[in-house]
Design a protein around this motif. Structure first.
Motif, short mmCIF file in Angstrom:
data_model
loop_
_atom_site.label_atom_id
_atom_site.label_comp_id
_atom_site.label_asym_id
_atom_site.label_seq_id
_atom_site.Cartn_x
_atom_site.Cartn_y
_atom_site.Cartn_z
N ARG A 291 0.95 -0.99 -0.27
CA ARG A 291 -0.56 -0.33 0.13
C ARG A 291 1.09 1.71 0.28
O ARG A 291 2.00 1.01 0.68
N ARG A 292 0.59 2.01 -0.27
CA ARG A 292 1.33 3.28 -0.37
C ARG A 292 1.26 4.09 0.51
O ARG A 292 0.64 4.80 0.86
N SER A 296 6.29 7.84 1.01
CA SER A 296 7.03 6.95 0.08
C SER A 296 7.56 7.83 -1.03
O SER A 296 7.02 8.83 -1.74
N SER A 300 10.56 3.23 -3.66
CA SER A 300 9.93 2.88 -3.22
C SER A 300 9.57 1.58 -3.71
O SER A 300 9.09 0.79 -3.12
N TYR A 301 9.15 1.79 -5.06
CA TYR A 301 8.54 0.73 -5.83
C TYR A 301 9.94 0.58 -6.85
O TYR A 301 9.13 -0.50 -7.76
N GLY A 328 3.29 -0.09 -11.32
CA GLY A 328 3.76 0.76 -10.79
C GLY A 328 4.87 1.06 -10.27
O GLY A 328 5.50 1.28 -9.28
N GLN A 512 8.54 -4.04 -7.49
CA GLN A 512 8.11 -3.53 -6.30
C GLN A 512 7.86 -5.11 -5.13
O GLN A 512 7.85 -4.76 -3.93
N GLY A 562 -4.68 -1.42 -4.84
CA GLY A 562 -3.26 -0.17 -4.13
C GLY A 562 -4.18 0.65 -3.25
O GLY A 562 -3.41 2.09 -3.67
N PHE A 564 -4.94 3.58 -1.07
CA PHE A 564 -4.49 4.49 -0.37
C PHE A 564 -4.53 4.40 0.60
O PHE A 564 -5.75 5.12 1.59
#
Ligand SMILES: NC(=O)C1=CN([C@@H]2O[C@H](COP(=O)(O)OP(=O)(O)OC[C@H]3O[C@@H](n4cnc5c(N)ncnc54)[C@H](O)[C@@H]3O)[C@@H](O)[C@H]2O)[C@@H](O)CC1
Length: 565
Positions: A291-292, A296, A300-301, A328, A512, A562, A564
């Motif tokens: 989860r974002r 971040s 981070s991804y 992503g 990811q 995904g 948030f």
């Protein structure tokens, strides 16, 4: 609804040998009602649900227990038509005086070919005591065929062991032709007659291979070209008994099985063996996608690098890059081959966020890499592939990269040695061959791959100790031990570039942080689901473009995984 309930084993898929073993174990316990009675009742209940009376039903019953299921279904449907009969009843006493005409049932069988088991004989006797119309397969039952509302195929089940011959071969073509002309329901019991339960292939007699436009068969039945090549029933629905079967979901299976309903016949989960074949259910993997968090950043991804896009095939790299971006990955890089000067490096004008350079200038370490889309087979492509095999930890190998490996023993050795470097540990390696690429890798023909897709995918995964995605209808994802059969997707994906998108999606998921098996499984599922979403919106299957997939992938991922916090 009794016998139709799915228990915790529902996601498993079984071989016909496993189904036979379960069947024998239960039969040895002399259950009452018998498995055949349960199968007939489950089929009758489900048929009644999807096709309420009144209706005329034409049932074809073959020489084995599949025919027994058909007799039992006919009997149970007659019983269910009687006023006041509860649908949960498992055995209903018969009283012909009250038999309702709600369903007008006709049964076609081969009177000269009956070698029925005791269970099937009992079901036949029950059906014969009902108000049912009986036909021999040599009779002229065509008027009923032409006006019936639904057809039931109980000709052959999992006991089919050779190509189907007269009289049933002609009957199958006649049924398929009728469905083509009138779009009626054709219900297959257990498995469509002619389809292999273990391979999803159709037993094709050579006589069918070169038949011409129309034929007059020995019963004066004219068959047109669209139906002539079918040596298997093409069902709208398959009611499959005890457990799900591999052949219904891969190779040609989906085209012949239609909508599959699994009826476990009230057999408890403990009676089922552990199966190493499963439907590709991805809920638990979706949960692993991060989860974002507010705090971040692009780092981070992960970084995804795609190497390929030789001259004339630059678009393949763009498609993979856009898929990685929309799936992503924190940063997406494209490394192009065949670049002679800085000015040669193409840019994706629609997506300037994708960083483009010559492949030779790309950093291979600390990046998740995919190599293959539009790679070509030049010397420099070969060298780049060797470097990728030696230096990367996360690697997706597709298209020409697979073709190069198939041709070059040094590349095969480098692939085999990927997990032997103490510095890198166990690598995340995914290969994504379509059947022709798989055939090249295994030095065999496409027909041999498609004849046993499970064996081919397993062999590739075991040979190189990696994750193999064998593409095609019912894509398989395996580590060489457990195999997942992917159910999402549609024929809209049968066009150039969709494989490049899958590759980009795989590498974005590796970037990811997913492991290779999870990344490949989730990528396959999401790729298909995005195409299904587009088709539901009227974009395809005809003319669905690979370039439309990345945005649909983004939408799917944001809707399903995904959120948030
Ligand atoms: N006995 C039971 O308790 C149960 C049986 N079930 C049903 O039983 C089926 C399996 O029964 P069977 O083993 O009898 O198999 P089939 O009903 O598929 O028939 C096999 C018979 O057909 C013959 N045969 C095979 N290929 C042929 C061909 N091409 N041309 C002509 N004859 C051919 C075989 O020699 C054998 O006699 C399952 O698919 C399922 O429908 C299920 O209902 C579960 C319960």
């Amino acid at each position: 609804m009794k016998y139709l309930s799915l228990h915790s084993m529902a996601h498993f898929i079984y071989t016909s040998a496993q189904i036979r073993a379960i069947e024998n174990k239960i039969k040895a316990q002399n259950p009452s009602p018998s498995l055949m009675q349960r199968a007939g009742l489950a089929a009758a209940l489900e048929f009644k649900r999807i096709y309420p009376a009144p209706a005329t039903l034409l049932i074809f019953a073959g020489p084995g227990d599949n025919g027994g299921d058909a007799y039992e279904m006919a009997y149970q449907l007659q019983q269910l038509s009687k006023p006041g009969i509860s649908e949960s009843a498992t055995e209903v006493s018969f009283d012909s005086a009250h038999a309702s005409r709600e369903y007008e049932i006709h049964i076609v069988r081969d009177k000269h070919q009956q070698t029925l088991s005791s269970d099937a004989l009992a079901s036949l006797a029950r059906a014969q005591s009902c108000a049912i119309h009986w036909w021999d397969v040599q009779d002229q039952y065509e008027p009923v065929l032409e006006r019936c509302n639904a057809i039931v195929d109980g000709i052959f089940g999992i006991g089919l062991n050779r190509p189907i011959q007269a009289p049933w071969d002609q009957v199958i073509q006649q049924i398929n032709q009728n469905r083509l002309q009138r779009d009626i329901a054709v219900i297959a019991l257990d498995i469509p007659s002619g389809l292999s339960a273990d391979f999803g292939t159709v037993f094709k007699p050579s006589a069918l291979a070169d038949q011409s436009a129309s034929h007059t068969l020995n019963t004066n039945r004219t068959i047109n070209r669209a139906a002539i090549n079918d040596a298997s029933i093409k069902a709208s629905n398959t009611f499959t008994f005890i457990g799900d079967k591999f052949g219904l979901h891969t190779a040609e299976g989906r085209d012949y099985a239609g909508q599959v309903s699994v009826m476990n016949l009230d057999i408890s989960a403990e009676e089922f063996p552990i199966s190493n074949i499963e439907h590709n259910q991805v809920a638990s993997i979706q949960a692993q996608l991060q989860r974002r968090a507010h705090a971040s950043h692009k780092g981070s991804y992960g970084d995804a690098l795609i190497i390929g896009g030789a001259q004339g095939m630059r678009g393949a790299a763009f498609l993979a890059g856009r898929a990685a971006l929309h799936a992503g990955a924190g940063k997406v890089h494209l490394g192009f081959v065949d670049i002679t000067s800085e000015n040669d490096v193409p840019l994706d004008i629609m997506h300037p966020e994708i960083m483009c350079r010559s492949a030779e200038q790309c950093q291979l370490q600390n990046t998740s890499v995919a190599i293959g889309p539009g790679l070509g087979q030049s010397e420099s492509s070969k060298e780049l592939l060797l470097q990728c095999l030696k230096l990367t930890h996360d690697l997706v190998i597709d298209a020409d990269a697979l073709n190069l490996i198939a041709q070059e023993p040094p590349l095969q050795s480098a692939l085999a040695q990927r997990n032997q470097s103490p510095l890198r540990g166990f690598c995340n390696t995914i290969i994504t061959p379509h059947p022709l690429e798989a055939a090249r890798l295994l030095s065999c023909t496409v027909q041999e791959i498609q004849a046993d897709r499970l064996k081919a995918a397993t062999e590739l995964a075991q040979k190189w100790n990696l994750i193999c995605v064998l593409k095609g209808s019912g894509s398989l994802v395996t580590d060489g031990h457990t195999c997942y059969v992917n159910g999402s997707g549609n024929p809209g994906l049968a066009s150039g570039g969709t494989g490049d998108v899958l590759t980009g999606l795989c590498v974005a998921l590796l970037a990811q942080g997913l492991c290779a098996f999870d990344a490949a499984r989730l990528a396959c599922y999401v790729h298909g689901a995005a195409a299904d979403q587009l088709v539901a919106a009227g974009v395809g299957p005809i003319g669905l473009c690979a370039s439309e997939l990345p945005a649909a992938i983004r939408q799917y991922l944001n809707r399903r995984v995904g959120e948030f916090d």
